[in-house]
Design a protein around this motif. Sequence first.
Motif, short mmCIF file in Angstrom:
data_model
loop_
_atom_site.label_atom_id
_atom_site.label_comp_id
_atom_site.label_asym_id
_atom_site.label_seq_id
_atom_site.Cartn_x
_atom_site.Cartn_y
_atom_site.Cartn_z
N GLN A 66 0.83 -1.20 0.00
CA GLN A 66 0.00 0.00 0.00
C GLN A 66 0.86 1.26 0.00
N THR A 67 1.95 1.21 0.74
CA THR A 67 2.86 2.35 0.77
C THR A 67 3.57 2.53 -0.57
N LEU A 68 4.01 1.42 -1.15
CA LEU A 68 4.71 1.48 -2.44
C LEU A 68 3.83 2.05 -3.53
N LEU A 69 2.58 1.65 -3.55
CA LEU A 69 1.67 2.03 -4.63
C LEU A 69 0.82 3.24 -4.28
N LEU A 70 1.08 3.83 -3.11
CA LEU A 70 0.35 5.03 -2.69
C LEU A 70 -1.16 4.80 -2.66
N LEU A 71 -1.56 3.67 -2.09
CA LEU A 71 -2.98 3.29 -2.07
C LEU A 71 -3.69 3.72 -0.79
N GLY A 72 -2.95 4.19 0.19
CA GLY A 72 -3.59 4.49 1.46
C GLY A 72 -4.05 3.21 2.14
N ASP A 73 -5.35 3.16 2.46
CA ASP A 73 -5.90 1.95 3.09
C ASP A 73 -6.64 1.07 2.09
N SER A 74 -6.50 1.34 0.79
CA SER A 74 -7.20 0.56 -0.23
C SER A 74 -6.43 -0.71 -0.57
N VAL A 75 -7.14 -1.65 -1.18
CA VAL A 75 -6.52 -2.84 -1.77
C VAL A 75 -6.97 -2.92 -3.22
N GLY A 76 -6.36 -3.80 -3.97
CA GLY A 76 -6.71 -3.92 -5.38
C GLY A 76 -7.84 -4.88 -5.65
N MET A 77 -7.94 -5.92 -4.82
CA MET A 77 -8.96 -6.95 -5.06
C MET A 77 -9.17 -7.77 -3.80
N VAL A 78 -10.21 -8.58 -3.83
CA VAL A 78 -10.46 -9.55 -2.77
C VAL A 78 -10.51 -10.93 -3.40
N GLU A 79 -9.68 -11.81 -2.90
CA GLU A 79 -9.59 -13.18 -3.43
C GLU A 79 -10.62 -14.06 -2.74
N ILE A 80 -11.35 -14.86 -3.55
CA ILE A 80 -12.44 -15.69 -3.03
C ILE A 80 -12.12 -17.17 -3.19
N GLU A 81 -12.33 -17.94 -2.14
CA GLU A 81 -12.26 -19.40 -2.19
C GLU A 81 -13.66 -19.96 -1.93
N THR A 82 -14.05 -20.98 -2.71
CA THR A 82 -15.38 -21.56 -2.56
C THR A 82 -15.29 -23.05 -2.19
N GLU A 83 -16.44 -23.61 -1.83
CA GLU A 83 -16.48 -25.03 -1.50
C GLU A 83 -16.27 -25.91 -2.73
N ASN A 84 -16.74 -25.45 -3.87
CA ASN A 84 -16.67 -26.24 -5.10
C ASN A 84 -16.30 -25.33 -6.26
N ALA A 85 -15.10 -25.53 -6.81
CA ALA A 85 -14.62 -24.67 -7.89
C ALA A 85 -15.47 -24.80 -9.14
N ASP A 86 -16.05 -25.99 -9.36
CA ASP A 86 -16.86 -26.20 -10.57
C ASP A 86 -18.21 -25.48 -10.49
N LYS A 87 -18.63 -25.10 -9.29
CA LYS A 87 -19.92 -24.42 -9.12
C LYS A 87 -19.72 -22.98 -8.66
N VAL A 88 -18.56 -22.42 -9.00
CA VAL A 88 -18.21 -21.09 -8.51
C VAL A 88 -19.19 -20.03 -8.98
N GLN A 89 -19.69 -20.13 -10.20
CA GLN A 89 -20.63 -19.12 -10.71
C GLN A 89 -21.93 -19.13 -9.93
N ASP A 90 -22.45 -20.32 -9.63
CA ASP A 90 -23.69 -20.41 -8.85
C ASP A 90 -23.49 -19.90 -7.43
N ILE A 91 -22.35 -20.19 -6.84
CA ILE A 91 -22.08 -19.76 -5.47
C ILE A 91 -21.96 -18.25 -5.37
N LEU A 92 -21.32 -17.63 -6.39
CA LEU A 92 -21.07 -16.19 -6.35
C LEU A 92 -22.25 -15.36 -6.85
N ALA A 93 -23.25 -16.01 -7.44
CA ALA A 93 -24.39 -15.27 -7.99
C ALA A 93 -25.06 -14.35 -6.96
N PRO A 94 -25.33 -14.80 -5.71
CA PRO A 94 -25.97 -13.90 -4.73
C PRO A 94 -25.07 -12.74 -4.31
N LEU A 95 -23.75 -12.90 -4.44
CA LEU A 95 -22.81 -11.86 -3.99
C LEU A 95 -22.67 -10.74 -5.02
#
Length: 416
Positions: free
Chosen positions: A214-243
Motif C-alpha cells: 500500500q505504501t509502495l503504490l500510494l494506495l492508502g488503506d485501499s486494496v486492489g482486489m479480494v480473493e475468493i475461495e469456494t467449497e466447489n470450484a466447478d460451481k463457482v458461478q452459482d455460489i457467487l451469484a448472490p454476492l
Amino acid sequence: MLLSRYERMIAKRYLLPGRGEAFIAVVAGFSLVAVMLGVAALIVVMSVMNGFRAELFDKITGLNGHAVIQGYNGQMPNWREVVKQAKATPGITSATPLIEQPLFASYNGRVEFALIRGMTVEDINSNPTLKGKEILGKFANMKPGSEQVAIGSRLAASIGAEIGSEISIINPQGAATPFGTMFRIVKYRVAAIFEVGVYDYDKAFVIMPMEDAQTLLLLGDSVGMVEIETENADKVQDILAPLAPKVRGSGQIVDWRQMNSQLFEALSIDRIVSFVVLSLIIIVASFNIVSSLIMLVRSKTRDIAVLRTMGASRGGLMRIFMTVGTAIGTVGIAAGALLGFVILYFREYVVKFIGLVTGMNVWDPSMRFLTELPAEPDTFEVIGIIVMAFLFSFLATLYPAWKAASTDPVQVLRYE
C-alpha cells in the motif's frame, strides 16, 4: 467364453509357433507389441494430461483463488465491507484482501518485469501454494514495515539477487513534478526466495506484506482486489451469484474460468485429440490381429477340416480362434499397462534421457508453465482404456473365427 478341454488344448497349440509358421508368429508378435504400445501410450499421455491440468489448476487457484472481486481503477477503499459480505455468502470459505500490480524489479543494473503481490502476513504464511516452497530464507522473516520481500527463484536468477540482496522496485506512477512524473523507486531486502513450480509465477512474483505494498503504490488503506475461495470450484458461478449484486458498486467478480478460459479450453481440446490419435494405434494393432489370425486359419485349413470330420462344431472352432486372438490382445494389454505405469513412475528420468539423446530441452518450463512433468492416473480412465483395447481385440477375432468355422471339410479333404 467357456472352452472344453480339447478346445483349450488346440488354442494353446495355435498360440505357439509351429514348423513353417514363423512368419505368422512374427505378425502375431507385432500385433502384441502394437497393442502394448497403444495401451501404454494412452495411459501415459492421459495421466500426464490429467496431472498437468490438476497441477496447473491447484497452482493457479492457490494464488489467485477460485474468483476475485477486482476493484474499479485498481482500488477498493471499502474492502473490509466487501470481505464481510463475501464471508457471509453460503459456499464461500474465505475472502482475502490482495494487492497485485505489475512493476519492475532491479538489481545491479539488471531490470526485469515483476508482479508485486501484497498479502497479509497471516495469508503469506498460511497459503497452501506458498507454504514450504522457500528454497532460501523464510517467509516468516517478512514483517509490515520491515521493507523485506520474497521473490521467485527464476526472477532471482534473472537479476542475480540472493538472500540479503537489496533490490529496487520501480513504480512508474510516482510524484508529479514540473518536469513530469518521476518514477518512484523503493529498495527492499530479499528475505526469501521461493519456487511454486509454475514458471510464470517464479519468473515474476515479488511478495510483500500488504501494508508495504500500500505504501509502495500510494494506495492508502485501499486494496486492489479480494480473493475468493469456494467449497466447489466447478460451481463457482452459482455460489457467487448472490454476492454479485452486493459488490457491484465496489468491484467486478471474475472467476477462474474467465481468468484462464483459453488455457483450460486448449488443454481440454488437446486431451481429446491426444486420446483419439493414440486410440488409432490400438485400432491398427487390431487389424494386425485380424491379419495374423487369417493367415493362421489359412495355414490350418487341413487341421480344421479334420477336426470338423471328427465332430468339432462350428461354435467350437470359433471359440478356438477367438481365444487365440483375444489372448494376444490380453497379453498386449497387460504388458502395455505395466509399461505405462513404469514410464509414469520414472517419467522424470525418461524426460532427461530423451533430452540427453536429442540434445534438446524436452520439458522447457517457459513453454510448459510447470517446472516438472506431472502425472495423475485416473482409475476409471485406465479401466476404460483397458476395456476399449480388449473390445477392439475381441472384435478383431470375429471375422477370422467365422471364416474358420465356415470351412467345408468335404471341399478341403477332397484333394488331400
